[in-house]
Design an enzyme around this catalytic site. Structure first.
Site, PDB file in Angstrom:
ATOM      1  N   SER A   1       0.858  -1.182   0.000  1.00  0.00           N
ATOM      2  CA  SER A   1       0.000   0.000   0.000  1.00  0.00           C
ATOM      3  C   SER A   1       0.893   1.231   0.000  1.00  0.00           C
ATOM      4  O   SER A   1       2.120   1.127   0.049  1.00  0.00           O
ATOM      5  CB  SER A   1      -0.894   0.013   1.247  1.00  0.00           C
ATOM      6  OG  SER A   1      -0.092   0.124   2.425  1.00  0.00           O
ATOM      7  N   LYS A   2       0.269   2.417  -0.031  1.00  0.00           N
ATOM      8  CA  LYS A   2       1.070   3.646  -0.071  1.00  0.00           C
ATOM      9  C   LYS A   2       1.963   3.776   1.157  1.00  0.00           C
ATOM     10  O   LYS A   2       3.076   4.288   1.073  1.00  0.00           O
ATOM     11  CB  LYS A   2       0.153   4.864  -0.201  1.00  0.00           C
ATOM     12  CG  LYS A   2      -0.392   5.034  -1.608  1.00  0.00           C
ATOM     13  CD  LYS A   2      -1.107   6.348  -1.769  1.00  0.00           C
ATOM     14  CE  LYS A   2      -1.571   6.520  -3.214  1.00  0.00           C
ATOM     15  NZ  LYS A   2      -2.249   7.801  -3.438  1.00  0.00           N
ATOM     16  N   ARG A   3       1.481   3.299   2.304  1.00  0.00           N
ATOM     17  CA  ARG A   3       2.306   3.428   3.511  1.00  0.00           C
ATOM     18  C   ARG A   3       3.542   2.523   3.426  1.00  0.00           C
ATOM     19  O   ARG A   3       4.551   2.780   4.074  1.00  0.00           O
ATOM     20  CB  ARG A   3       1.494   3.110   4.765  1.00  0.00           C
ATOM     21  CG  ARG A   3       1.080   1.662   4.896  1.00  0.00           C
ATOM     22  CD  ARG A   3       0.137   1.440   6.077  1.00  0.00           C
ATOM     23  NE  ARG A   3      -0.388   0.086   6.114  1.00  0.00           N
ATOM     24  CZ  ARG A   3       0.219  -0.916   6.694  1.00  0.00           C
ATOM     25  NH1 ARG A   3       1.385  -0.729   7.296  1.00  0.00           N
ATOM     26  NH2 ARG A   3      -0.319  -2.119   6.692  1.00  0.00           N
ATOM     27  N   HIS A   4       3.468   1.454   2.609  1.00  0.00           N
ATOM     28  CA  HIS A   4       4.612   0.570   2.419  1.00  0.00           C
ATOM     29  C   HIS A   4       5.581   1.096   1.367  1.00  0.00           C
ATOM     30  O   HIS A   4       6.739   0.711   1.333  1.00  0.00           O
ATOM     31  CB  HIS A   4       4.146  -0.823   1.948  1.00  0.00           C
ATOM     32  CG  HIS A   4       3.373  -1.583   2.970  1.00  0.00           C
ATOM     33  ND1 HIS A   4       2.124  -2.112   2.702  1.00  0.00           N
ATOM     34  CD2 HIS A   4       3.654  -1.921   4.246  1.00  0.00           C
ATOM     35  CE1 HIS A   4       1.680  -2.750   3.778  1.00  0.00           C
ATOM     36  NE2 HIS A   4       2.589  -2.639   4.722  1.00  0.00           N
TER      37      HIS A   4
END
Length: 474
Positions: free
Chosen positions: A242-245
């Site tokens: 995901s974007k946080r990753h």
């Protein structure tokens, strides 16, 4: 004689080139280069509502930044719709497709019944063998592929191994919508065939599509390309990326200060390996790359590993080359354009002289920019909080006593270091009592490359002036 290898990268222009797409492009590029073949670029823009010219530009820019070239012009899939419709008509003529006149209400009823009976919601083939003369008035038909209902579809996948899918699990997919527009699976097969693609390398999430596409190839009596479905990329916690990753556009990594060569190296290691090697040149990647060395398990994206690898590349990149990378990076980062304007021949010389010290401490081009900032500031310098504290805590007195020593010294790093050390010993103080105030006065911060290198790069006149500015009030 075997036909030359032709791979393709086929992104949808509905957003940026994400990191998974960049990795897929890299694997196709490496495989083509390794085999002396070609990588083609096809923009799968059949979703006209979501496809944008800006997204196409972002994809091309992302590939260019990564250093991945393609052969020939990029092909627009949407522009080939007439050819796709032609093949749909050929399938009709072969008896391998049929017109379906189901209404939306009938399709809803099929789904509801399947759910009630605990079956997957699939089309039940009601128009598969009916005579078109029974067609209701006023309904524009779709064209469906007449999929085999018995037996199996087998994919000899170069990464996943032998994949067998029972044909009873694959329904008659729509290949031409009621408005005459072709659907994804038909378009992909026709384009790959017409473009001479020999190897399809893509994410494992396309494995079900691979079965449907294989059936269309066989129905058209076309050679089925070799397929390789590479693992997806997950976050460090094993969850879907995901974007946080780090599921960001490739240009975001450019803006975070990563080097293209480091990104290629890092992406290559997400799903492919060469023994225990972690760092390798692009030339080595091309030489060693093979589908047999791709793993089946999902790869894990780790920012810390990427940053450490990028730091390695920073330290081992030629100073002049790294300066050009910094110059190319500055337009994309806050404050960068102003710094860029200040880079004349004199500043270039200073940056080259400073580069050995700067790159030892930098893991990204952002770090390099921050480290080099002391060269661009003008007197009197603004001191950050830590620098102010250093100067307030007897730092100005230390500078006041050190200034005449530096004025009398030769201006090279060994001579300056010897002079400061001798002064520290003479006053009975540790070297840090002079080095830290020097750093604060010269850079306005509490961190910098080696302080004697900073003195040399700034030059005698500028260095002494900056020191005098902060020792005057002692």
């Amino acid at each position: 004689m075997p036909s030359p290898v032709v791979t393709r990268f086929a992104p949808s222009p509905t957003g940026y080139l994400h990191i998974g797409g960049g990795r897929t492009a890299l694997f196709n590029w490496l495989f083509a280069k390794h085999n002396g073949g070609k990588m083609l670029l096809r923009i799968e823009d059949t979703d006209r509502e979501r496809s944008t010219p800006e997204a196409v530009d972002a994809i091309l820019a992302g590939l260019t930044w990564l250093g991945l070239s393609w052969d020939g012009d990029a092909v627009s899939q949407a522009a080939r719709a007439p050819r796709h419709r032609e093949v749909a008509e050929q399938l009709l003529a072969k008896g391998r497709a049929y017109r379906c006149y189901c209404t939306a209400e009938e399709l809803d009823e099929m789904r509801s019944l399947a759910q009630a009976e605990g079956r997957p919601p699939r089309y039940n083939g009601m128009w598969r063998d009916r005579d078109p003369s029974q067609a209701p008035a006023g309904v524009n038909p779709v064209i469906r592929f007449k999929a085999p209902q018995t037996g199996e579809t087998v994919i000899e996948d170069q990464v996943q191994g032998r994949v067998v899918i029972p044909n009873k699990d694959l329904d008659d997919l729509i290949i031409l919508r009621s408005d005459g527009n072709p659907t994804y699976n038909l378009s992909v097969v026709v384009d790959d065939h017409d473009m001479g693609v020999t190897h399809i390398i893509r994410g494992v999430d396309h494995l079900t599509n691979a079965a449907r596409q294989t059936q269309i190839y066989l129905a058209m009596e076309w050679a089925v390309p070799v397929m390789a479905h590479i693992p997806l990329i997950h976050g460090p916690d094993g969850a879907k990326l995901s974007k946080r990753h780090g599921a960001l556009g490739v240009e975001a990594y450019r803006d975070m200060g990563y080097l293209p060569a480091a990104m290629r190296n890092y992406l290559a290691r997400l799903g492919w390996s060469h023994g225990d090697d972690e760092v390798f040149t692009t030339q080595q990647m091309v030489e060693w790359f093979g589908l047999e060395s791709c793993g089946k398990s999902a790869a894990r994206f780790d920012f810390a590993k990427l940053e450490n690898l990028n730091g390695h590349y920073m330290r081992h990149t030629d100073d002049a080359e790294l300066l050009e990378a910094l110059i190319g990076f500055l337009p994309h980062v806050e404050g960068g354009p102003q710094m860029l304007k200040a880079i004349d021949a004199s500043m270039r010389a200073k940056l080259i002289a400073a580069m050995p010290g700067l790159k030892e401490r930098a893991k990204t081009l952002i770090d390099l920019k921050i480290g080099a900032a002391y060269l661009f500031v003008t007197r009197p310098l603004n001191m950050d909080d830590k620098a102010q504290t250093i100067l307030a805590d007897s730092g100005r007195q230390a500078l006041h006593s050190l200034l005449p020593v530096l004025q009398a010294s030769e201006w090279n790093a060994p001579a300056l270091e010897a002079a400061v050390k001798a002064h520290a010993e003479a006053t009975g103080l540790k070297l840090g009592k002079f080095a830290q105030p020097l750093r604060a006065a010269l850079t306005g911060t509490s961190t910098s490359p080696g302080i004697f290198d900073v003195l040399v790069v700034l030059g005698r006149e500028e260095s002494l002036a900056r020191i005098a500015d902060q020792s005057a009030s002692a």
